[in-house]
Scaffold this active site. Structure first.
Site, PDB file in Angstrom:
ATOM      1  N   THR A 174       0.869  -1.176   0.000  1.00 53.46           N
ATOM      2  CA  THR A 174       0.000   0.000   0.000  1.00 53.46           C
ATOM      3  C   THR A 174       0.905   1.225   0.000  1.00 53.46           C
ATOM      4  OG1 THR A 174      -1.867  -1.025   1.095  1.00 53.46           O
ATOM      5  CG2 THR A 174      -1.573   1.329   1.488  1.00 53.46           C
ATOM      6  N   GLY A 197     -10.940  -1.380   3.172  1.00 58.86           N
ATOM      7  CA  GLY A 197      -9.987  -1.188   4.266  1.00 58.86           C
ATOM      8  C   GLY A 197      -9.945   0.258   4.720  1.00 58.86           C
ATOM      9  N   GLY A 242      -1.618  -1.170   6.772  1.00 60.45           N
ATOM     10  CA  GLY A 242      -1.720  -2.268   7.726  1.00 60.45           C
ATOM     11  C   GLY A 242      -3.052  -2.965   7.627  1.00 60.45           C
ATOM     12  N   THR A 243      -3.377  -3.733   8.647  1.00 60.65           N
ATOM     13  CA  THR A 243      -4.660  -4.444   8.669  1.00 60.65           C
ATOM     14  C   THR A 243      -5.764  -3.413   8.906  1.00 60.65           C
ATOM     15  OG1 THR A 243      -4.044  -4.960  10.951  1.00 60.65           O
ATOM     16  CG2 THR A 243      -3.902  -6.737   9.374  1.00 60.65           C
ATOM     17  N   ARG A 300     -15.340  -5.729   0.519  1.00 57.18           N
ATOM     18  CA  ARG A 300     -14.609  -5.286   1.728  1.00 57.18           C
ATOM     19  C   ARG A 300     -13.801  -4.006   1.426  1.00 57.18           C
ATOM     20  NH1 ARG A 300      -8.978  -4.230   2.886  1.00 57.18           N
ATOM     21  NH2 ARG A 300      -8.695  -4.455   5.117  1.00 57.18           N
TER      22      ARG A 300
HETATM   23  N1  ASP Z   1      -4.519  -0.948   4.853  1.00 56.00           N
HETATM   24  C1  ASP Z   1      -4.814  -1.672   3.636  1.00 56.00           C
HETATM   25  C2  ASP Z   1      -6.171  -2.302   3.754  1.00 56.00           C
HETATM   26  O1  ASP Z   1      -6.520  -2.757   4.828  1.00 56.00           O
HETATM   27  C3  ASP Z   1      -3.808  -2.723   3.294  1.00 56.00           C
HETATM   28  C4  ASP Z   1      -2.365  -2.356   3.430  1.00 56.00           C
HETATM   29  O2  ASP Z   1      -2.029  -1.327   3.999  1.00 56.00           O
HETATM   30  O3  ASP Z   1      -1.517  -3.120   2.942  1.00 56.00           O
HETATM   31  O4  ASP Z   1      -6.847  -2.395   2.772  1.00 56.00           O
END
Ligand code: ASP
Length: 355
Positions: free
Chosen positions: A221, A251, A273-274, A249
């Protein structure tokens, strides 16, 4: 790392959180000349600046550790980060706006198949590339965001067009694609976005059939935050999301306040991140709000918010630039592709926590 479908190894997280805070502090001691002082009030941009202009970028956080990449591959990543950093820095040096700088840096990383944004985005459960992006202007707190794009070559341009050419903030899926095409933004066929290595990651994910999506973050990302010579801030984030994502979904990246936020009164933040945890924490806004309301510096606020995300079970990191031009990172993963530059001569890229 211990990655399971429904939960995370909390102890491991806390350890990484502590390590990253220590690493960030050590790195900062060597690279930043002064720490943020207490900031008060809402007026911007009449603050004393530590750097006339400043930019920070990221190319995703993840479990990368020294020795994991072949030296040539690692160099490619470092070169790609340096190129994006230079594109943004050149704009700021020449008096350009923070928004133009973050857009330029993000576009280059979107075009680079090594990152999980634009070309090289990860695959959804159904095997498509569905991209998200957001931008925010710290002066007006105008923002634009898109989710589920499948055909826009540079999603960050669509996000900016939403901000500048519509009364809306957030467009999704088919409508967002249609808007971007009607806005005259360059479109690309599915083959442009789909790369063999991302397809392999998707096939592995489908073969394993565990979890809702692949939380072993697939590096990439991208994001940028900047302060221009006028003292104005901007943030931009772009992503393909997480491998195996399903049912539309979304993010944190395109969610204003979660993965992306900018406010001239405090700071600009882009996260990776997640995403679910960053949404629950309202991470980017939370960092800026703590800076604005309590007067702590942006590094402290970022570390505190990342620690809370780690405690909840989330992985990842943030980049920031403060209203007075201080830049930095905070992450609880073993690595984060990152870089920063400013008018005082800071110019660095890094991958691992100990870099
Ligand atoms: N934050 C992004 C998401 O959850 C993924 C990532 O940062 O790699 O979609």
């Amino acid at each position: 790392m211990d990655v399971t479908a429904g939960g995370r190894n909390l102890e491991g997280h806390l350890m990484w959180t502590r390590m990253s805070i220590i690493a960030a502090t050590l790195a900062l001691a060597g690279c930043v000349t002064a720490q943020g002082s207490a900031m008060s009030g809402n007026a911007a941009p009449d603050n004393p600046s530590k750097a006339e202009w400043s930019i920070a970028i990221h190319g995703g956080a993840g479990s990368m550790e020294p020795g994991q990449f072949k030296p040539e591959r690692e160099q490619e990543y470092r070169d790609a980060l340096a190129k994006a950093l230079k594109a943004g820095s050149d704009i700021l040096k020449n008096g350009g706006s923070a928004m133009d700088a973050v857009e330029a840096a993000v576009m280059l990383m979107e075009d680079d198949p090594g990152f999980n944004a634009g070309r090289g985005s990860v695959f959804s459960y159904e095997g498509r590339n569905e991209m998200d992006a957001a931008v925010m202007d710290g002066t007006t707190r105008a923002a634009g965001a898109v989710t589920g794009l499948t055909a826009t070559k540079n999603p960050v341009l669509a996000a900016r067009a939403v901000m500048e050419r519509t009364p809306h903030v957030f467009l999704s899926h088919e409508g967002a694609d249609r808007f971007s095409e009607e806005a005259g933004i360059e479109q690309a066929p599915p083959e442009w976005f789909a790369t063999p290595s991302r397809r392999r990651q998707w096939e592995e994910f489908r073969a394993r059939q565990v979890g809702w999506f692949d939380t072993d973050l697939k590096y990439g990302t991208v994001g940028a935050v900047a302060r221009d010579k006028g003292g104005h801030l901007a943030a931009a984030t772009s992503t393909g999301g997480l491998t195996g994502k399903r049912w539309g979904r979304i993010g944190d990246s395109p969610v204003v306040g979660a993965g992306t936020y900018a406010d001239d009164r405090s700071c600009a933040v882009s996260a990776t991140g997640t995403g679910e945890y960053f949404i629950r924490e309202a991470a980017a806004h939370e960092i800026c709000a703590r800076v604005r309301l309590t007067g702590i510096d942006t590094q402290q606020a970022s570390d505190a918010v990342m620690a809370e995300i780690g405690e909840m079970g989330g992985d990842g990191g943030v980049i920031f630039v403060s209203r007075d031009g201080e830049s930095g990172f905070s992450f609880n993963t073993p690595g984060m592709f990152r870089g920063r530059a400013d008018s005082n001569g800071v110019n660095e890229v890094a991958i691992y926590a100990a870099d």
